[in-house]
Scaffold this active site. Sequence first.
Site, PDB file in Angstrom:
ATOM      1  N   GLY A 131       2.332   2.224  10.952  1.00 34.60           N
ATOM      2  CA  GLY A 131       3.317   3.293  10.782  1.00 34.60           C
ATOM      3  C   GLY A 131       4.034   3.649  12.069  1.00 34.60           C
ATOM      4  O   GLY A 131       4.831   4.583  12.105  1.00 34.60           O
ATOM      5  N   GLU A 171      -5.766  -4.944  10.230  1.00 38.07           N
ATOM      6  CA  GLU A 171      -4.758  -3.933  10.534  1.00 38.07           C
ATOM      7  C   GLU A 171      -5.047  -3.319  11.900  1.00 38.07           C
ATOM      8  O   GLU A 171      -5.978  -2.512  12.035  1.00 38.07           O
ATOM      9  CB  GLU A 171      -4.769  -2.839   9.467  1.00 38.07           C
ATOM     10  CG  GLU A 171      -4.411  -3.352   8.088  1.00 38.07           C
ATOM     11  CD  GLU A 171      -3.806  -2.269   7.208  1.00 38.07           C
ATOM     12  OE1 GLU A 171      -2.807  -2.543   6.553  1.00 38.07           O
ATOM     13  OE2 GLU A 171      -4.316  -1.139   7.200  1.00 38.07           O
ATOM     14  N   GLU A 210      -6.950   4.708   7.537  1.00 38.38           N
ATOM     15  CA  GLU A 210      -6.779   6.144   7.287  1.00 38.38           C
ATOM     16  C   GLU A 210      -8.023   6.730   6.614  1.00 38.38           C
ATOM     17  O   GLU A 210      -8.350   7.899   6.824  1.00 38.38           O
ATOM     18  CB  GLU A 210      -5.494   6.369   6.470  1.00 38.38           C
ATOM     19  CG  GLU A 210      -4.261   6.139   7.342  1.00 38.38           C
ATOM     20  CD  GLU A 210      -3.069   5.521   6.651  1.00 38.38           C
ATOM     21  OE1 GLU A 210      -2.959   5.602   5.417  1.00 38.38           O
ATOM     22  OE2 GLU A 210      -2.222   4.939   7.371  1.00 38.38           O
ATOM     23  N   HIS A 239      -9.587   1.254   4.523  1.00 40.10           N
ATOM     24  CA  HIS A 239      -8.316   1.377   5.245  1.00 40.10           C
ATOM     25  C   HIS A 239      -8.528   2.292   6.459  1.00 40.10           C
ATOM     26  O   HIS A 239      -9.333   3.223   6.403  1.00 40.10           O
ATOM     27  CB  HIS A 239      -7.238   1.948   4.322  1.00 40.10           C
ATOM     28  CG  HIS A 239      -5.884   1.891   4.948  1.00 40.10           C
ATOM     29  ND1 HIS A 239      -5.430   2.861   5.803  1.00 40.10           N
ATOM     30  CD2 HIS A 239      -4.910   0.950   4.896  1.00 40.10           C
ATOM     31  CE1 HIS A 239      -4.220   2.516   6.236  1.00 40.10           C
ATOM     32  NE2 HIS A 239      -3.885   1.370   5.710  1.00 40.10           N
ATOM     33  N   SER A 294       3.287  -2.347  10.243  1.00 36.64           N
ATOM     34  CA  SER A 294       4.729  -2.433  10.539  1.00 36.64           C
ATOM     35  C   SER A 294       5.359  -3.756  10.102  1.00 36.64           C
ATOM     36  O   SER A 294       6.240  -4.287  10.771  1.00 36.64           O
ATOM     37  CB  SER A 294       4.983  -2.199  12.027  1.00 36.64           C
ATOM     38  OG  SER A 294       4.478  -0.939  12.419  1.00 36.64           O
ATOM     39  N   ASN A 301       0.875  -1.180   0.000  1.00 39.72           N
ATOM     40  CA  ASN A 301       0.000   0.000   0.000  1.00 39.72           C
ATOM     41  C   ASN A 301       0.908   1.224   0.000  1.00 39.72           C
ATOM     42  O   ASN A 301       1.514   1.545   1.008  1.00 39.72           O
ATOM     43  CB  ASN A 301      -0.894  -0.023   1.245  1.00 39.72           C
ATOM     44  CG  ASN A 301      -1.714   1.250   1.383  1.00 39.72           C
ATOM     45  OD1 ASN A 301      -1.764   2.069   0.456  1.00 39.72           O
ATOM     46  ND2 ASN A 301      -2.353   1.419   2.529  1.00 39.72           N
ATOM     47  N   LYS A 361       0.042   4.230  -0.193  1.00 40.21           N
ATOM     48  CA  LYS A 361      -0.589   5.422   0.395  1.00 40.21           C
ATOM     49  C   LYS A 361      -0.349   6.613  -0.535  1.00 40.21           C
ATOM     50  O   LYS A 361      -0.351   6.427  -1.747  1.00 40.21           O
ATOM     51  CB  LYS A 361      -0.080   5.642   1.821  1.00 40.21           C
ATOM     52  CG  LYS A 361      -0.211   4.363   2.656  1.00 40.21           C
ATOM     53  CD  LYS A 361      -0.009   4.551   4.127  1.00 40.21           C
ATOM     54  CE  LYS A 361      -0.213   3.216   4.845  1.00 40.21           C
ATOM     55  NZ  LYS A 361      -0.147   3.302   6.296  1.00 40.21           N
TER      56      LYS A 361
HETATM   57  P1  13P Z   1       2.959   0.300   7.724  1.00 44.19           P
HETATM   58  O1  13P Z   1       3.447  -1.006   7.120  1.00 44.19           O
HETATM   59  O2  13P Z   1       3.734   1.491   7.234  1.00 44.19           O
HETATM   60  O3  13P Z   1       2.824   0.206   9.212  1.00 44.19           O
HETATM   61  O4  13P Z   1       1.475   0.529   7.149  1.00 44.19           O
HETATM   62  C1  13P Z   1       0.565  -0.505   7.242  1.00 44.19           C
HETATM   63  C2  13P Z   1      -0.604  -0.160   6.413  1.00 44.19           C
HETATM   64  O5  13P Z   1      -1.362   0.742   6.719  1.00 44.19           O
HETATM   65  C3  13P Z   1      -0.817  -0.950   5.184  1.00 44.19           C
HETATM   66  O6  13P Z   1      -2.057  -0.693   4.636  1.00 44.19           O
END
Ligand code: 13P
Length: 234
Positions: free
Chosen positions: A160, A154, A87, A85, A196, A7, A9
């Site tokens: 993150g 997740e 976010e 997601h 992560s 992803n 982002k």
């Molecule tokens: P990270 O791997 O940067 O923690 O992000 C996870 C994520 O949101 C994948 O969709």
Amino acid sequence: MKFIAGNWKMNGSAAALKNMTSALRDVDTKNTVVLCVPFTMLTHDTDGVALGAQDVSAHDHGAYTGEVSAQMLKDAGARYVIVGHSERRQYHDETNDIVRDKAAAAIEAGITPIICVGETMDEKQAGKTMAIIESGVRESVPTDTNGKIVIAYEPRWAIGAGLTPTAAEIAEAHTLIAKTLESMGLAGTPVLYGASVKGSNAAEIMSIPNVDGVLVGGASLKPDDFIPIITSMK
Ligand code: 13P
């Protein structure tokens, strides 16, 4: 065989994607690899790598300025789309109902939705992790999936942040998701873990029962970080 999705982002560029897909072309793997990129980077020129988007409109077409329909995603080269997601849930107030409508629109257009569920830190501390996960799956998955969905667990507090739940916590969450899907007639649906994930922990995470793959954020942006995750499992 595992399912490994990146992803990106709101990161990357057309040049960075070209660099990644040409690096991935030479990777010897039986795993399914998908890159979920910003809308503007969707392309049919992918060196054989499957692409996905990161959001989709619940609507087919019409006066929805700024939205992109599932059919448009397909037309642009997407085979997958992330929906719900954390976010999107956090910054755009997406609820399970909205996520379910978006997933249904994707399925209707022949695109596989990667439906995300997971608990916030507040929910975790209130002891609601299992309830949030179960209602997330029950309410975000459309009735008619046509056998074409992927779930991603997740834990929102770990994204993150360089934090990961313990292997026992991941196993508990994934077992619950597998049982919930089974009770919905959806046994065998791939369930990914995301938060992560990196080269150093990917193999251990993917060895946990009911973890069928990973959804990778930051470590999917560069071939040197992403490829070791892909090759960490046969
Ligand atoms: P990270 O791997 O940067 O923690 O992000 C996870 C994520 O949101 C994948 O969709």
